[in-house]
Design an enzyme around this catalytic site. Structure first.
Site, mmCIF file in Angstrom:
data_model
loop_
_atom_site.group_PDB
_atom_site.id
_atom_site.type_symbol
_atom_site.label_atom_id
_atom_site.label_comp_id
_atom_site.label_asym_id
_atom_site.label_seq_id
_atom_site.Cartn_x
_atom_site.Cartn_y
_atom_site.Cartn_z
ATOM 1 N N THR A 58 -39.464 4.608 -4.909
ATOM 2 C CA THR A 58 -40.030 3.642 -3.958
ATOM 3 C C THR A 58 -40.545 2.421 -4.714
ATOM 4 O O THR A 58 -40.260 1.278 -4.363
ATOM 5 C CB THR A 58 -41.165 4.298 -3.140
ATOM 6 O OG1 THR A 58 -40.654 5.490 -2.558
ATOM 7 C CG2 THR A 58 -41.649 3.374 -2.048
ATOM 8 N N ARG A 108 -49.137 2.465 -1.658
ATOM 9 C CA ARG A 108 -49.010 3.926 -1.574
ATOM 10 C C ARG A 108 -50.369 4.537 -1.896
ATOM 11 O O ARG A 108 -50.991 4.172 -2.901
ATOM 12 C CB ARG A 108 -47.964 4.453 -2.546
ATOM 13 C CG ARG A 108 -48.028 5.973 -2.674
ATOM 14 C CD ARG A 108 -46.875 6.554 -3.420
ATOM 15 N NE ARG A 108 -45.648 6.422 -2.645
ATOM 16 C CZ ARG A 108 -44.509 7.023 -2.988
ATOM 17 N NH1 ARG A 108 -44.451 7.768 -4.064
ATOM 18 N NH2 ARG A 108 -43.437 6.869 -2.252
ATOM 19 N N HIS A 136 -44.060 7.738 5.837
ATOM 20 C CA HIS A 136 -43.317 7.041 4.782
ATOM 21 C C HIS A 136 -42.213 6.260 5.517
ATOM 22 O O HIS A 136 -41.036 6.608 5.457
ATOM 23 C CB HIS A 136 -42.731 8.051 3.804
ATOM 24 C CG HIS A 136 -42.321 7.480 2.480
ATOM 25 N ND1 HIS A 136 -42.137 6.125 2.283
ATOM 26 C CD2 HIS A 136 -42.041 8.068 1.283
ATOM 27 C CE1 HIS A 136 -41.778 5.923 1.020
ATOM 28 N NE2 HIS A 136 -41.724 7.079 0.395
HETATM 29 N N1 ASP Z 1 -40.757 10.612 -2.794
HETATM 30 C C1 ASP Z 1 -41.095 11.153 -1.500
HETATM 31 C C2 ASP Z 1 -42.526 10.792 -1.107
HETATM 32 O O1 ASP Z 1 -43.132 9.986 -1.754
HETATM 33 C C3 ASP Z 1 -40.837 12.605 -1.402
HETATM 34 C C4 ASP Z 1 -41.670 13.498 -2.271
HETATM 35 O O2 ASP Z 1 -42.483 13.029 -3.088
HETATM 36 O O3 ASP Z 1 -41.509 14.715 -2.121
HETATM 37 O O4 ASP Z 1 -43.013 11.301 -0.133
#
Ligand code: ASP
Length: 308
Positions: A58, A108, A136
């Site tokens: 991300t 985030r 998300h």
């Molecule tokens: N990358 C995704 C999230 O940030 C999925 C995960 O971390 O499992 O939610």
């Protein structure tokens, strides 16, 4: 008249048909373009990436998307540790400060309501890049983009979702987006201790506790990892570990899927898809991650379109 900033707080906004169609089309255009041909609508803009939780895809795809559209990207490494949050600063104060430096903030944070709180005080767009276990939204849009591209259409698909359906924010956002397509059926595969919360369920869904029960039926299998960082009950972790084999996608299991089926995963994977599956013609999780760049380019362009 000064327009309100175009925040992306939750997936509800991305359900608006015209906006969704625009973003998906634009992402496909970016995907088809050579990087040298990308327009630079974000020249002279700054997009901050403020990540209080770990991220690979991300973060890097937002950074790259912003730069490819001409923006600068100031960011802080691991904001929880290296920003003033470590000194006790609230999200609100951090946002009120950073908004004076940049034109948009990609955020985030571990709290489910972090993006709402940030947007409540922000004069620039807040883009939710993952808030706790709740949302998300940009991942859901890139998942939808990938499903459409791989399957041709979303209507009528049986979509399996396997793993930690209790704490996985990606499934929580995606499930809401998928409800808008006729005939979609969600087939949840999880142990009772990590089951999909009631608020995300619909009567037509099916819920089972082992992949073998549904592996031959699903058109898309969306695998997820156990969100250990969000589970403080050791009994749940122990229970899941005992049953983990029921949710693991081995190549043997993958070969029992329909030949046209596709395997997705928001990544990172931590054992729930074996390495051998990578070569299975149904595997699309790395392509899915690559699509994130184009979808985030489309999102950033839209978010900052009319910003003064
Ligand atoms: N990358 C995704 C999230 O940030 C999925 C995960 O971390 O499992 O939610």
């Amino acid at each position: 008249m000064i327009e309100a900033p175009r925040h992306i707080i939750d997936v509800e906004q991305l359900r608006e048909p015209e906006l969704q169609a625009h973003l998906l089309e634009r992402a496909a255009e970016f995907q088809a373009m050579a990087p040298a041909d990308y327009p630079k609508p974000l020249q002279h803009r700054q997009v901050a990436t403020l990540f209080y939780e770990p991220s690979t895809r991300t973060r890097l795809s937002f950074d790259t998307a912003a730069k490819r559209l001409g923006a600068g990207v100031p960011s802080t490494e691991n904001a929880g540790e290296f920003s003033s949050a470590a000194k006790g600063e609230t999200i609100e104060d951090t946002i009120m400060t950073i908004q004076g430096y940049v034109d948009a903030i990609v955020l985030r944070h571990k709290d489910d309501d972090s993006s709402e709180r940030a947007a409540a005080v922000a004069g620039v767009p807040i883009i939710n890049a993952g808030s706790g276990k709740a949302e998300h939204p940009t991942q859901a849009l890139l998942d939808l983009f990938t499903i459409k591209q791989e399957m041709g259409q979303v209507e009528g698909l049986k979509i399996g979702m396997a793993g930690d359906l209790a704490h996985g924010r990606t499934v929580h956002s995606l499930v809401k987006l998928l409800r808008d397509f006729d005939g979609v059926q969600i087939i949840g595969v999880a142990p009772d201790c990590l089951a999909m919360p009631e608020e995300y369920r619909q009567p037509e869904d099916v819920y089972v506790d082992r992949l073998d029960e549904v592996i031959g039926e699903v058109d898309v299998l969306y695998m997820t990892r156990t969100q250990l960082e969000r589970i403080d009950d050791e009994a749940v972790v122990a229970e899941f570990s005992k049953q983990a084999d029921n949710f693991k996608l081995t190549n043997r299991r993958a070969n029992r899927m329909k030949p046209t089926a596709r395997i997705l995963h928001p990544l990172p994977r931590v054992g729930e898809i074996t390495k051998k599956v990578d070569k299975n013609p149904r595997a699309r999780y790395f392509q899915q991650a690559h699509n994130g760049l184009f979808v985030r380019m489309a999102l950033l362009e839209w978010v900052l379109e009319d910003a003064a």
